[in-house]
Design an enzyme around this catalytic site. Sequence first.
Site, short mmCIF file in Angstrom:
data_model
loop_
_atom_site.label_atom_id
_atom_site.label_comp_id
_atom_site.label_asym_id
_atom_site.label_seq_id
_atom_site.Cartn_x
_atom_site.Cartn_y
_atom_site.Cartn_z
CG ASP A 57 65.98 77.94 52.67
OD1 ASP A 57 66.20 78.45 51.55
OD2 ASP A 57 64.98 77.23 52.90
C1 LIG Z 1 73.81 68.31 42.36
C2 LIG Z 1 72.41 68.58 41.95
C3 LIG Z 1 71.61 67.32 41.89
C4 LIG Z 1 70.20 67.64 41.57
C5 LIG Z 1 69.36 66.44 41.85
C6 LIG Z 1 67.95 66.86 41.98
C7 LIG Z 1 67.10 65.79 42.59
C8 LIG Z 1 66.08 66.51 43.42
C9 LIG Z 1 64.93 65.68 43.75
C10 LIG Z 1 64.00 66.13 44.58
C11 LIG Z 1 64.15 67.46 45.25
C12 LIG Z 1 63.44 67.50 46.57
C13 LIG Z 1 64.24 68.41 47.48
C14 LIG Z 1 63.69 68.39 48.83
C15 LIG Z 1 64.27 69.43 49.73
C16 LIG Z 1 64.03 70.80 49.27
C17 LIG Z 1 62.85 71.53 49.86
C18 LIG Z 1 62.89 72.93 49.32
O1 LIG Z 1 62.58 73.14 48.17
N1 LIG Z 1 63.30 73.88 50.13
C19 LIG Z 1 63.49 75.26 49.69
C20 LIG Z 1 62.66 76.21 50.56
O2 LIG Z 1 62.97 76.12 51.87
C21 LIG Z 1 64.97 75.56 49.80
O3 LIG Z 1 65.18 76.88 49.48
C22 LIG Z 1 65.74 74.66 48.86
C23 LIG Z 1 66.81 74.05 49.25
C24 LIG Z 1 67.70 73.14 48.42
C25 LIG Z 1 67.21 72.60 47.10
C26 LIG Z 1 68.24 71.72 46.39
C27 LIG Z 1 67.78 70.29 46.34
C28 LIG Z 1 68.85 69.38 45.76
C29 LIG Z 1 68.60 67.98 46.27
C30 LIG Z 1 69.58 67.00 45.70
C31 LIG Z 1 69.29 65.62 46.20
C32 LIG Z 1 70.19 64.59 45.62
C33 LIG Z 1 69.87 63.23 46.14
C34 LIG Z 1 69.44 62.36 45.01
C35 LIG Z 1 68.95 61.04 45.53
C36 LIG Z 1 68.35 60.20 44.45
O1 UDX Z 2 56.56 88.31 53.95
C1 UDX Z 2 56.94 87.46 54.75
C2 UDX Z 2 56.83 86.08 54.50
C3 UDX Z 2 57.22 85.19 55.47
N1 UDX Z 2 57.72 85.64 56.66
C4 UDX Z 2 58.09 84.68 57.70
O2 UDX Z 2 58.93 83.68 57.11
C5 UDX Z 2 58.63 82.42 57.69
C6 UDX Z 2 58.36 81.40 56.59
O3 UDX Z 2 57.24 81.81 55.87
P1 UDX Z 2 56.13 80.79 55.31
O4 UDX Z 2 55.67 79.95 56.42
O5 UDX Z 2 55.14 81.58 54.55
O6 UDX Z 2 56.91 79.99 54.20
P2 UDX Z 2 57.59 78.55 54.15
O7 UDX Z 2 57.38 77.74 55.36
O8 UDX Z 2 57.22 77.95 52.89
O9 UDX Z 2 59.10 79.05 54.15
C7 UDX Z 2 60.14 78.34 53.51
O10 UDX Z 2 60.30 78.78 52.17
C8 UDX Z 2 60.96 79.96 51.91
C9 UDX Z 2 62.25 80.09 52.66
O11 UDX Z 2 62.74 81.36 52.51
C10 UDX Z 2 62.04 79.79 54.11
O12 UDX Z 2 63.25 79.87 54.82
C11 UDX Z 2 61.44 78.47 54.28
O13 UDX Z 2 61.29 78.14 55.62
C12 UDX Z 2 57.47 82.62 58.65
O14 UDX Z 2 57.93 82.66 59.96
C13 UDX Z 2 56.88 83.95 58.24
O15 UDX Z 2 56.31 84.63 59.33
C14 UDX Z 2 57.87 86.99 56.91
O16 UDX Z 2 58.34 87.37 57.98
N2 UDX Z 2 57.47 87.86 55.95
#
Ligand SMILES: CCCCCCCC/C=C\CCCCCCCC(=O)N[C@@H](CO)[C@H](O)/C=C/CCCCCCCCCCCCC
Ligand code: UDX
Length: 438
Positions: A268
């Site tokens: 993602d």
């Molecule tokens: C330029 C870099 C700045 C780094 C600042 C880090 C501050 C991060 C604080 C908390 C992080 C929470 C993030 C929430 C959303 C992510 C959820 C997640 O982990 N999703 C993953 C799975 O689906 C996905 O692969 C990750 C996506 C992006 C991660 C990058 C997060 C950077 C967020 C920076 C926010 C800055 C705003 C600061 C406000 C005080």
């Molecule tokens: O082995 C796998 C694992 C997961 N999946 C699919 O991927 C989707 C997300 O899986 P889960 O619900 O386990 O995971 P999350 O909700 O934590 O996913 C999150 O974290 C990892 C990222 O890659 C995803 O895009 C994000 O949505 C589901 O629709 C699941 O069916 C597969 O098709 N195969």
Amino acid sequence: SRDRNPVCLSALTVSCPADPVASPGRTCLLILHLLNPSGHHDILLVVVSYTCSQPSHAAAICSSTRYKFHRKDHLSPREEPWPGVTILKPLIGGDSLLATNLESFFTMNYPLYEIMFCIQNANDPVIPLVNELVAKYPTIDTKVFIGGKKVGTNPKINNLQPGYEAAKYDLIVVSDSCIRMKEDTLMDMVHNMTARVGLVHQMPFTCDRPGFVSVLEKVYFGTAHARIYMCASLLGINCATGMSALMRKGPLDEAGGLRAFGCYLAEDYFFAQTFLNRGYQLAVASTPACQSADTGDVIGFQKRLIRWAKLRIAMVPFTILMEPVTECLLLGALGALAARCLLQVDLIVFYLLHVLFWFLLDWLMLSVVQNTSLPFNKFEFVVAWLLREAYAPILFLRAIWDPVIRWRHGVFKLRWGGVAEEVPAPVPPADDAVKVKL
Ligand SMILES: CCCCCCCC/C=C\CCCCCCCC(=O)N[C@@H](CO)[C@H](O)/C=C/CCCCCCCCCCCCC
Ligand SMILES: O=c1ccn([C@@H]2O[C@H](COP(=O)(O)OP(=O)(O)O[C@H]3OC[C@@H](O)[C@H](O)[C@H]3O)[C@@H](O)[C@H]2O)c(=O)[nH]1
């Protein structure tokens, strides 16, 4: 002053260099010295962190209310026809809520779309359910793919690959199994796909469900997560979560198609980065994502958050330093120490006021995202909020301590930058998989 206040963070103190031009680090120290000639750079750093993180609520709430959530612009008449959309639905196992989630994709108010069900295993119990729905809604264009195609390490990408190859529209939605759509959600997402936008993502939130785990999930996704998510999107920082994202297929194809992202687990983040690199913007849909999955217990939910933190740590290492200081309890402690050193304010008074203020803003943030009455009372909110705040640093430390990622049936390790390697191991019980039977 520091001498009068032994609680000051003297261990972090740095002295100002005599020759500041020699390196960027020294230049920074000079700037700090100019800003704060008394030499208390540690305190200044804390104050800077505090003043950056504290207003994040205000920014997130403003961006959510003023121009983002729950708008209904997409329902007004439109001149051009709605474009066709291919929905990719990766499935592996199911839970008691999956049937309702999947059915919501058959009852959407959108004129032209196809649903590609991508089922990872040939003996998966979701197959009869999908067949049942396909038979129940014969007018909806659907295809079922079983077994996936190995194009990389990420099992979700492998699972989606056949569906992606067969997609017939220029817009694709990747939508995880936990997602439930409202009738107008797809319309809203497409409406946000303006000429300059390449990817529209839904901010993760939750459907109303009974049970304390769902309170905890709603509190997390509606407070701490929403605050960072909306701040990051306001600042144009990539934080896209891939559970529900609409994307232009052209730029993805140019980048090598879905298979080009198979080497990452957090596909993602890299999808979004690809659009940013090509000059597109990212947009947040007006409807937050309605996640509805039977996550089981609190431990299962925490494991999911730890897995996400491991992804972030590997992809954006800076997050190791920054993330803790965006958390209420730690930031409050640092702020209280700084206020004590600089202003002789009472530590406890400052800390309690800070926590109270943060708590009230979190309540406001959650109310804005929910937009209707919350399905729990204020006492449940307090308990869930305190629990979330208390365990956040622990989950983060656990993510740093053990970087091995267990996701459904796979075990992975990430290299710095986010490239994933599968760890050859006997198939362990999926520790964050949904285990409830259909
Ligand atoms: C330029 C870099 C700045 C780094 C600042 C880090 C501050 C991060 C604080 C908390 C992080 C929470 C993030 C929430 C959303 C992510 C959820 C997640 O982990 N999703 C993953 C799975 O689906 C996905 O692969 C990750 C996506 C992006 C991660 C990058 C997060 C950077 C967020 C920076 C926010 C800055 C705003 C600061 C406000 C005080
Ligand atoms: O082995 C796998 C694992 C997961 N999946 C699919 O991927 C989707 C997300 O899986 P889960 O619900 O386990 O995971 P999350 O909700 O934590 O996913 C999150 O974290 C990892 C990222 O890659 C995803 O895009 C994000 O949505 C589901 O629709 C699941 O069916 C597969 O098709 N195969």
